[in-house]
Design a protein around this motif. Structure first.
Motif, PDB file in Angstrom:
ATOM      1  N   UNK A 103      41.285   6.939  35.542  1.00 32.56           N
ATOM      2  CA  UNK A 103      41.637   8.143  36.298  1.00 32.56           C
ATOM      3  C   UNK A 103      41.174   9.392  35.571  1.00 32.56           C
ATOM      4  N   UNK A 104      41.369   9.393  34.240  1.00 37.64           N
ATOM      5  CA  UNK A 104      40.916  10.540  33.443  1.00 37.64           C
ATOM      6  C   UNK A 104      39.393  10.676  33.506  1.00 37.64           C
ATOM      7  N   UNK A 105      38.694   9.523  33.445  1.00 35.55           N
ATOM      8  CA  UNK A 105      37.229   9.560  33.536  1.00 35.55           C
ATOM      9  C   UNK A 105      36.769  10.095  34.891  1.00 35.55           C
ATOM     10  N   UNK A 106      37.446   9.625  35.955  1.00 34.81           N
ATOM     11  CA  UNK A 106      37.085  10.101  37.299  1.00 34.81           C
ATOM     12  C   UNK A 106      37.366  11.595  37.457  1.00 34.81           C
ATOM     13  N   UNK A 107      38.498  12.022  36.871  1.00 38.99           N
ATOM     14  CA  UNK A 107      38.830  13.449  36.937  1.00 38.99           C
ATOM     15  C   UNK A 107      37.770  14.273  36.216  1.00 38.99           C
ATOM     16  N   UNK A 108      37.341  13.774  35.049  1.00 37.17           N
ATOM     17  CA  UNK A 108      36.300  14.475  34.290  1.00 37.17           C
ATOM     18  C   UNK A 108      34.989  14.476  35.063  1.00 37.17           C
ATOM     19  N   UNK A 109      34.653  13.311  35.686  1.00 40.34           N
ATOM     20  CA  UNK A 109      33.422  13.237  36.474  1.00 40.34           C
ATOM     21  C   UNK A 109      33.465  14.202  37.648  1.00 40.34           C
ATOM     22  N   UNK A 110      34.636  14.276  38.303  1.00 44.03           N
ATOM     23  CA  UNK A 110      34.785  15.205  39.424  1.00 44.03           C
ATOM     24  C   UNK A 110      34.613  16.644  38.963  1.00 44.03           C
ATOM     25  N   UNK A 111      35.234  16.957  37.809  1.00 40.84           N
ATOM     26  CA  UNK A 111      35.097  18.320  37.269  1.00 40.84           C
ATOM     27  C   UNK A 111      33.645  18.611  36.910  1.00 40.84           C
ATOM     28  N   UNK A 112      32.961  17.597  36.337  1.00 41.69           N
ATOM     29  CA  UNK A 112      31.546  17.775  35.978  1.00 41.69           C
ATOM     30  C   UNK A 112      30.695  18.006  37.227  1.00 41.69           C
ATOM     31  N   UNK A 113      31.006  17.237  38.299  1.00 48.00           N
ATOM     32  CA  UNK A 113      30.258  17.403  39.547  1.00 48.00           C
ATOM     33  C   UNK A 113      30.485  18.785  40.142  1.00 48.00           C
ATOM     34  N   UNK A 114      31.742  19.239  40.080  1.00 49.85           N
ATOM     35  CA  UNK A 114      32.030  20.583  40.586  1.00 49.85           C
ATOM     36  C   UNK A 114      31.274  21.641  39.772  1.00 49.85           C
ATOM     37  N   UNK A 115      31.260  21.447  38.450  1.00 47.40           N
ATOM     38  CA  UNK A 115      30.547  22.398  37.591  1.00 47.40           C
ATOM     39  C   UNK A 115      29.043  22.370  37.891  1.00 47.40           C
ATOM     40  N   UNK A 116      28.506  21.144  38.105  1.00 46.50           N
ATOM     41  CA  UNK A 116      27.082  21.015  38.428  1.00 46.50           C
ATOM     42  C   UNK A 116      26.766  21.680  39.766  1.00 46.50           C
ATOM     43  N   UNK A 117      27.646  21.449  40.766  1.00 44.49           N
ATOM     44  CA  UNK A 117      27.429  22.066  42.082  1.00 44.49           C
ATOM     45  C   UNK A 117      27.452  23.587  41.974  1.00 44.49           C
ATOM     46  N   UNK A 118      28.396  24.103  41.163  1.00 41.32           N
ATOM     47  CA  UNK A 118      28.467  25.555  40.970  1.00 41.32           C
ATOM     48  C   UNK A 118      27.203  26.061  40.278  1.00 41.32           C
ATOM     49  N   UNK A 119      26.737  25.280  39.293  1.00 40.95           N
ATOM     50  CA  UNK A 119      25.516  25.684  38.575  1.00 40.95           C
ATOM     51  C   UNK A 119      24.303  25.682  39.506  1.00 40.95           C
ATOM     52  N   UNK A 120      24.201  24.649  40.354  1.00 39.98           N
ATOM     53  CA  UNK A 120      23.081  24.585  41.301  1.00 39.98           C
ATOM     54  C   UNK A 120      23.142  25.742  42.292  1.00 39.98           C
ATOM     55  N   UNK A 121      24.355  26.052  42.742  1.00 43.07           N
ATOM     56  CA  UNK A 121      24.514  27.190  43.656  1.00 43.07           C
ATOM     57  C   UNK A 121      24.075  28.480  42.985  1.00 43.07           C
ATOM     58  N   UNK A 122      24.454  28.618  41.696  1.00 42.34           N
ATOM     59  CA  UNK A 122      24.061  29.808  40.948  1.00 42.34           C
ATOM     60  C   UNK A 122      22.544  29.892  40.796  1.00 42.34           C
ATOM     61  N   UNK A 123      21.927  28.727  40.537  1.00 46.17           N
ATOM     62  CA  UNK A 123      20.462  28.696  40.400  1.00 46.17           C
ATOM     63  C   UNK A 123      19.796  29.077  41.713  1.00 46.17           C
ATOM     64  N   UNK A 124      20.346  28.524  42.822  1.00 45.02           N
ATOM     65  CA  UNK A 124      19.769  28.871  44.130  1.00 45.02           C
ATOM     66  C   UNK A 124      19.886  30.368  44.414  1.00 45.02           C
ATOM     67  N   UNK A 125      21.037  30.939  44.056  1.00 48.19           N
ATOM     68  CA  UNK A 125      21.230  32.371  44.259  1.00 48.19           C
ATOM     69  C   UNK A 125      20.239  33.176  43.428  1.00 48.19           C
ATOM     70  N   UNK A 126      20.034  32.744  42.181  1.00 48.58           N
ATOM     71  CA  UNK A 126      19.072  33.431  41.316  1.00 48.58           C
ATOM     72  C   UNK A 126      17.664  33.326  41.882  1.00 48.58           C
ATOM     73  N   UNK A 127      17.326  32.115  42.405  1.00 47.63           N
ATOM     74  CA  UNK A 127      15.992  31.932  42.986  1.00 47.63           C
ATOM     75  C   UNK A 127      15.809  32.812  44.218  1.00 47.63           C
ATOM     76  N   UNK A 128      16.864  32.910  45.045  1.00 47.07           N
ATOM     77  CA  UNK A 128      16.775  33.781  46.232  1.00 47.07           C
ATOM     78  C   UNK A 128      16.546  35.238  45.828  1.00 47.07           C
ATOM     79  N   UNK A 129      17.300  35.672  44.812  1.00 47.62           N
ATOM     80  CA  UNK A 129      17.157  37.055  44.353  1.00 47.62           C
ATOM     81  C   UNK A 129      15.760  37.309  43.788  1.00 47.62           C
ATOM     82  N   UNK A 130      15.285  36.324  42.995  1.00 45.04           N
ATOM     83  CA  UNK A 130      13.946  36.488  42.409  1.00 45.04           C
ATOM     84  C   UNK A 130      12.878  36.542  43.495  1.00 45.04           C
TER      85      UNK A 130
END
Length: 231
Positions: A148-175
């Motif tokens: 359960x702890x591993x899954x929670x960490x994986x979920x948090x990592x996925x959320x962080x990755x999704x946020x990072x990808x969204x941030x990258x997309x926003x930066x690419x749009x701005x550029x």
């Protein structure tokens, strides 16, 4: 085979019963009185106790009580030449395994010890199974907690990755927006320069200039088309 505590104040009885038991392969520890018997119980793991009721300075019931406190999985068997209601009642309260009346022959002693030893073995095996079941349950619970702890960490990592990808997309749009804006501005500036140039040449109305104006107009058309596509 069983480990047997044989308690009787008569040496001849101990000798005879000990011989029967050892011939059958049992390990025997004997005692003549309560204190000596209790000492064996305190220091030696045992399976079965054969206890004479009448002993010097006490009784086999006293030893049975000590056994109940120190080695509760042992089986106690009372032996007496004078059975009575009082000793039988106490035996029931102490959950004595069985009650033998002297004289005791070889068949009786081996039968009772065999049954008592088998009963002890079954109870101990059951206790081991319960222990294994408990350990298995605890291990499964630990694994579930870890997973359960591993899954929670994986979920948090996925959320962080999704946020990072969204941030990258926003930066690419701005550029891209900045790049398009810069290119649009450059092209528009060039077009404005050409328009001013044309305005100046048209004021002179020179035939040569008219020809030049036509050339410039031809060059401006694709640029205007490009700016239209960018909007």
């Amino acid at each position: 085979m069983a480990t047997v505590l044989l308690v009787d104040d008569e040496k001849s009885v101990r000798t005879t019963l000990r011989a029967f038991l050892e011939e059958a392969g049992h390990e025997v520890f004997d005692a003549a009185g309560v204190e000596e018997a209790n000492a064996w119980v305190d220091r030696q793991p045992l399976d079965v106790a054969l206890l004479d009721i009448l002993l010097p300075h006490g009784s086999g019931l006293d030893v049975a009580r000590h056994i109940r406190d120190r080695q509760p999985d042992m089986r106690s068997v009372l032996m007496t030449a004078e059975p009575n209601f009082e000793s039988a009642s106490q035996a029931i309260r102490l959950r004595i395994f069985d009650y033998l009346v002297k004289p005791i022959d070889r068949r009786q002693i081996l039968d009772i010890v065999g049954r008592a030893a088998s009963d002890v073995a079954q109870e101990r095996e059951y206790a081991l199974l319960l222990g294994e079941k408990k350990r298995f349950g605890e291990d499964m619970e630990r694994r579930v907690t870890e997973r359960t702890a591993e899954l929670s960490k994986s979920t948090a990592d996925l959320h962080a990755l999704a946020a990072r990808l969204q941030s990258i997309r926003e930066e690419e749009r701005k550029a891209l927006a900045r790049e398009l804006h810069d290119e649009f501005g450059q092209n528009l500036t060039a077009l404005q320069i050409d328009v001013e140039w044309l305005a100046q040449r048209l004021r002179t109305a020179d035939p040569d200039d008219v020809a030049q104006v036509q050339i410039r107009l031809g060059a401006m058309s694709p640029l205007a088309q490009r700016l239209t596509e960018m909007t």
